[in-house]
Design a protein around this motif. Sequence first.
Motif, PDB file in Angstrom:
ATOM      1  N   THR A  58       0.810  -1.220   0.000  1.00 37.00           N
ATOM      2  CA  THR A  58       0.000   0.000   0.000  1.00 37.00           C
ATOM      3  C   THR A  58       0.836   1.259   0.000  1.00 37.00           C
ATOM      4  OG1 THR A  58      -0.127  -0.091   2.403  1.00 37.00           O
ATOM      5  CG2 THR A  58      -1.888  -1.183   1.144  1.00 37.00           C
ATOM      6  N   MET A  59       2.147   1.265   0.452  1.00 44.10           N
ATOM      7  CA  MET A  59       3.003   2.445   0.519  1.00 44.10           C
ATOM      8  C   MET A  59       4.163   2.285  -0.461  1.00 44.10           C
ATOM      9  SD  MET A  59       1.392   4.226   2.637  1.00 44.10           S
ATOM     10  CE  MET A  59       2.569   5.533   2.840  1.00 44.10           C
ATOM     11  N   PRO A  60       4.107   2.877  -1.679  1.00 43.42           N
ATOM     12  CA  PRO A  60       5.188   2.735  -2.660  1.00 43.42           C
ATOM     13  C   PRO A  60       6.454   3.427  -2.173  1.00 43.42           C
ATOM     14  CG  PRO A  60       3.580   4.338  -3.413  1.00 43.42           C
ATOM     15  CD  PRO A  60       2.988   3.691  -2.177  1.00 43.42           C
ATOM     16  N   PRO A  61       7.635   3.019  -2.661  1.00 39.69           N
ATOM     17  CA  PRO A  61       8.907   3.584  -2.191  1.00 39.69           C
ATOM     18  C   PRO A  61       9.091   5.017  -2.693  1.00 39.69           C
ATOM     19  CG  PRO A  61       9.285   2.106  -4.030  1.00 39.69           C
ATOM     20  CD  PRO A  61       7.826   1.964  -3.675  1.00 39.69           C
ATOM     21  N   PRO A  62       9.988   5.787  -2.035  1.00 38.95           N
ATOM     22  CA  PRO A  62      10.269   7.157  -2.508  1.00 38.95           C
ATOM     23  C   PRO A  62      10.892   7.137  -3.907  1.00 38.95           C
ATOM     24  CG  PRO A  62      11.137   6.794  -0.300  1.00 38.95           C
ATOM     25  CD  PRO A  62      10.741   5.463  -0.829  1.00 38.95           C
ATOM     26  N   TYR A  63      10.679   8.246  -4.639  1.00 43.26           N
ATOM     27  CA  TYR A  63      11.281   8.360  -5.961  1.00 43.26           C
ATOM     28  C   TYR A  63      11.416   9.839  -6.309  1.00 43.26           C
ATOM     29  CZ  TYR A  63       6.699   9.566  -7.922  1.00 43.26           C
ATOM     30  OH  TYR A  63       5.521  10.198  -8.209  1.00 43.26           O
ATOM     31  N   PHE A  64      12.227  10.142  -7.344  1.00 42.06           N
ATOM     32  CA  PHE A  64      12.433  11.509  -7.827  1.00 42.06           C
ATOM     33  C   PHE A  64      11.893  11.625  -9.243  1.00 42.06           C
ATOM     34  CE2 PHE A  64      15.831  10.897  -4.709  1.00 42.06           C
ATOM     35  CZ  PHE A  64      15.664  12.024  -3.910  1.00 42.06           C
ATOM     36  N   GLU A  65      11.253  12.732  -9.513  1.00 47.00           N
ATOM     37  CA  GLU A  65      10.761  12.956 -10.876  1.00 47.00           C
ATOM     38  C   GLU A  65      11.917  13.199 -11.843  1.00 47.00           C
ATOM     39  OE1 GLU A  65       7.936  16.090 -10.776  1.00 47.00           O
ATOM     40  OE2 GLU A  65       6.342  14.826  -9.924  1.00 47.00           O
ATOM     41  N   GLU A  66      13.029  13.776 -11.346  1.00 45.84           N
ATOM     42  CA  GLU A  66      14.242  13.958 -12.142  1.00 45.84           C
ATOM     43  C   GLU A  66      15.413  13.426 -11.337  1.00 45.84           C
ATOM     44  OE1 GLU A  66      14.841  17.618 -14.533  1.00 45.84           O
ATOM     45  OE2 GLU A  66      13.145  18.392 -13.379  1.00 45.84           O
ATOM     46  N   VAL A  74      21.102  26.613  -3.593  1.00 40.55           N
ATOM     47  CA  VAL A  74      20.181  25.647  -3.003  1.00 40.55           C
ATOM     48  C   VAL A  74      20.238  24.358  -3.817  1.00 40.55           C
ATOM     49  CG1 VAL A  74      17.780  25.128  -2.432  1.00 40.55           C
ATOM     50  CG2 VAL A  74      18.668  27.451  -2.131  1.00 40.55           C
ATOM     51  N   LEU A  75      20.539  23.239  -3.138  1.00 38.79           N
ATOM     52  CA  LEU A  75      20.550  21.927  -3.763  1.00 38.79           C
ATOM     53  C   LEU A  75      19.329  21.165  -3.266  1.00 38.79           C
ATOM     54  CD1 LEU A  75      24.341  21.056  -3.317  1.00 38.79           C
ATOM     55  CD2 LEU A  75      23.230  22.118  -5.282  1.00 38.79           C
ATOM     56  N   ASN A  76      18.398  20.893  -4.154  1.00 39.25           N
ATOM     57  CA  ASN A  76      17.121  20.293  -3.776  1.00 39.25           C
ATOM     58  C   ASN A  76      17.219  18.782  -3.632  1.00 39.25           C
ATOM     59  OD1 ASN A  76      15.440  22.626  -3.664  1.00 39.25           O
ATOM     60  ND2 ASN A  76      15.555  22.736  -5.903  1.00 39.25           N
ATOM     61  N   CYS A  77      16.347  18.249  -2.751  1.00 35.15           N
ATOM     62  CA  CYS A  77      16.175  16.808  -2.602  1.00 35.15           C
ATOM     63  C   CYS A  77      14.664  16.551  -2.482  1.00 35.15           C
ATOM     64  CB  CYS A  77      16.919  16.301  -1.364  1.00 35.15           C
ATOM     65  SG  CYS A  77      16.895  14.497  -1.192  1.00 35.15           S
ATOM     66  N   ASP A  78      13.961  16.810  -3.553  1.00 29.80           N
ATOM     67  CA  ASP A  78      12.501  16.793  -3.568  1.00 29.80           C
ATOM     68  C   ASP A  78      12.013  15.390  -3.927  1.00 29.80           C
ATOM     69  OD1 ASP A  78       9.897  17.484  -3.528  1.00 29.80           O
ATOM     70  OD2 ASP A  78       9.912  18.656  -5.389  1.00 29.80           O
ATOM     71  N   ALA A  79      11.911  14.529  -2.917  1.00 28.15           N
ATOM     72  CA  ALA A  79      11.524  13.139  -3.148  1.00 28.15           C
ATOM     73  C   ALA A  79      10.018  12.972  -2.976  1.00 28.15           C
ATOM     74  CB  ALA A  79      12.266  12.219  -2.189  1.00 28.15           C
ATOM     75  N   ARG A  80       9.400  12.196  -3.831  1.00 29.93           N
ATOM     76  CA  ARG A  80       7.991  11.836  -3.707  1.00 29.93           C
ATOM     77  C   ARG A  80       7.886  10.585  -2.820  1.00 29.93           C
ATOM     78  NH1 ARG A  80       8.030  16.211  -5.427  1.00 29.93           N
ATOM     79  NH2 ARG A  80       7.004  17.049  -7.295  1.00 29.93           N
ATOM     80  N   ASN A  81       6.752  10.475  -2.114  1.00 32.49           N
ATOM     81  CA  ASN A  81       6.471   9.335  -1.224  1.00 32.49           C
ATOM     82  C   ASN A  81       7.474   9.237  -0.080  1.00 32.49           C
ATOM     83  OD1 ASN A  81       4.353   8.668  -2.938  1.00 32.49           O
ATOM     84  ND2 ASN A  81       5.581   7.176  -4.075  1.00 32.49           N
ATOM     85  N   PHE A  82       7.993  10.372   0.335  1.00 36.96           N
ATOM     86  CA  PHE A  82       8.933  10.366   1.458  1.00 36.96           C
ATOM     87  C   PHE A  82       8.151  10.135   2.744  1.00 36.96           C
ATOM     88  CE2 PHE A  82      11.600  12.237   4.738  1.00 36.96           C
ATOM     89  CZ  PHE A  82      12.847  11.733   4.408  1.00 36.96           C
ATOM     90  N   GLN A  83       8.580   9.159   3.582  1.00 37.30           N
ATOM     91  CA  GLN A  83       7.897   8.781   4.808  1.00 37.30           C
ATOM     92  C   GLN A  83       8.750   9.130   6.023  1.00 37.30           C
ATOM     93  OE1 GLN A  83       4.758   7.586   4.660  1.00 37.30           O
ATOM     94  NE2 GLN A  83       4.907   7.818   2.422  1.00 37.30           N
ATOM     95  N   VAL A 132      17.711  10.786   5.137  1.00 32.47           N
ATOM     96  CA  VAL A 132      18.389  11.423   3.997  1.00 32.47           C
ATOM     97  C   VAL A 132      19.869  11.598   4.313  1.00 32.47           C
ATOM     98  CG1 VAL A 132      18.556  13.475   2.560  1.00 32.47           C
ATOM     99  CG2 VAL A 132      16.318  12.622   3.244  1.00 32.47           C
ATOM    100  N   MET A 133      20.693  11.270   3.345  1.00 33.69           N
ATOM    101  CA  MET A 133      22.142  11.516   3.421  1.00 33.69           C
ATOM    102  C   MET A 133      22.542  12.357   2.217  1.00 33.69           C
ATOM    103  SD  MET A 133      23.316   9.806   6.116  1.00 33.69           S
ATOM    104  CE  MET A 133      25.037   9.443   5.830  1.00 33.69           C
ATOM    105  N   TRP A 134      23.420  13.372   2.449  1.00 32.00           N
ATOM    106  CA  TRP A 134      23.917  14.220   1.357  1.00 32.00           C
ATOM    107  C   TRP A 134      25.414  13.946   1.165  1.00 32.00           C
ATOM    108  CZ3 TRP A 134      22.361  17.158  -2.528  1.00 32.00           C
ATOM    109  CH2 TRP A 134      21.046  17.619  -2.553  1.00 32.00           C
TER     110      TRP A 134
END
Length: 504
Positions: free
Chosen positions: A63-71, A85-94, A99-101
């Motif tokens: 029911t909860m898909p994993p995180p992903y990036f559109e790009e 600014v360095l973005n980390c815009d992940a979808r489905n982030f729980q 997060v590690m940079w």
Amino acid sequence: MIKAKDSTWLLLICLLIGQLYVPSQGSPIEGDQTDYQEDDYDYGDDGADDSSKGDVTDTLDITMPPPYFEENDLKIEAKPGDDVVLNCDARNFQLSNAVMWYKNKTIIANGQNAIGHRVECMPNNSIVLRDASAEDSDDYYCEILPQMVRQHTTLRVGARLSILCDDRDVTDRSQTFRQGDHHKLECRTYLPGENTIKWSFNGLRLESSPEDIKNGVVILDNIDEQNAGVYQCLGDDGSRYPPHGMVTVDVQYSPKVSTHRHHVNTEEGHTAELYCNYRANPIGRSYFIKDGKTLQLSEKYSLKDSAHNGHNRTTLVIREVGKEDLGEYLCQVENAIGSNEVKVHVSYNPETPQFEDMKVEGTKVTMHWLVRSRQPLSEAILDYQLTGSYTWSTVSVLQTHRHNHTEGIWKITHQLDLPRRGLWHARVKAKNTHGWSNFSPDHDFQIEEDDESIAAPDMDLPPEQIMQAGVGITRGAASALRQLPAITVACGVLLASLLLRVRL
């Protein structure tokens, strides 16, 4: 009342129930074992409960898909000193994700904890890189755990100095221009204080208009071969190592064709060689034309290609020269940009004399010229002229001899005793058994003033009025006096005579 027979059956049933109950509850206690399990021991759930727990986990994964990036790959351009600014815009982030940079392979942030004073973490998992510099240019990526999903960002921070060509960054690159083009080179600095922009071309300081220098701009108008080379810009900020950059310019141009022997002397039955030198970019194709027809390779004509003093050289060889071979030839060179040509005249007359050297002793000048002629020279004429004169003075030269005993080359020598000092011009032409050559190009030379033209300081000079009148003046001044109108000279002489009588 229970009968004995019935009690026997009841006992058997109880024994069977006991046998079934013991395996289901645990192993029996053996021997003298007295170690009992503590009350908080986790006995676990029965089989049905374990199965139910596994079903719950599987349901969450579905029911909860994993995180992903559109790009997955981003690019950022920045200037020195910018906050990036360095973005980390992940979808489905729980909430269960972390997060590690990384910069390349080095950790720069762990969750909301930054490593380094110039990195700042943001609530949305992005980071801010403060006061960016050229050293910060690299590959950055954020990684979502535990799925290890990554988004890469390529950051390019311009150097402290950049060279733009028509508003495009060409720092430390090569540019190819075309003959006749118009381009603008601009040098920009990203420095906190005052600085002076200095341009150089092929190692020499490049001078431009004051306004262009102020703006760091070099205008290349009607570009040609001489504009090709290395342009360097330096931002002089007073530091020990000021920022600098360069751009290499390549120019494509039509052929530049020339020859030192526009007239070629030959003799009937001999071999004549005509050559032309050229430069071209891209490389050109050369050929000779006579009477409107391109000469083809044959037993009569052959071509030789060689390199000479940084030029390409094409030589036409004409064998067994006859009268029909005399006349004008065109050496033509063409490439993708255009074409050009030079004329070469073949005849039996002497070639145009070339100045060799000269020796000056006071007003006496000894000059030497060289002339190519397979036929003996019979006469030579020397013309000379002082700057400002309207006519040439002419002298016939009889001293002609072979140059270093070389066949076909003659040396003309003549000495002149010039009447005045100043800038002189001389030219020569020669004659052989077939006719006259053309005049040589003018040779300019200066006869300097000597010490005799300056009055000695200890001599008894006449009064100032007499000096002004022209009496007792030096050789140079007398020469100037001779150029004055006659009435002026007469008045000066009369005034000098009167002054002398009064003095006596």
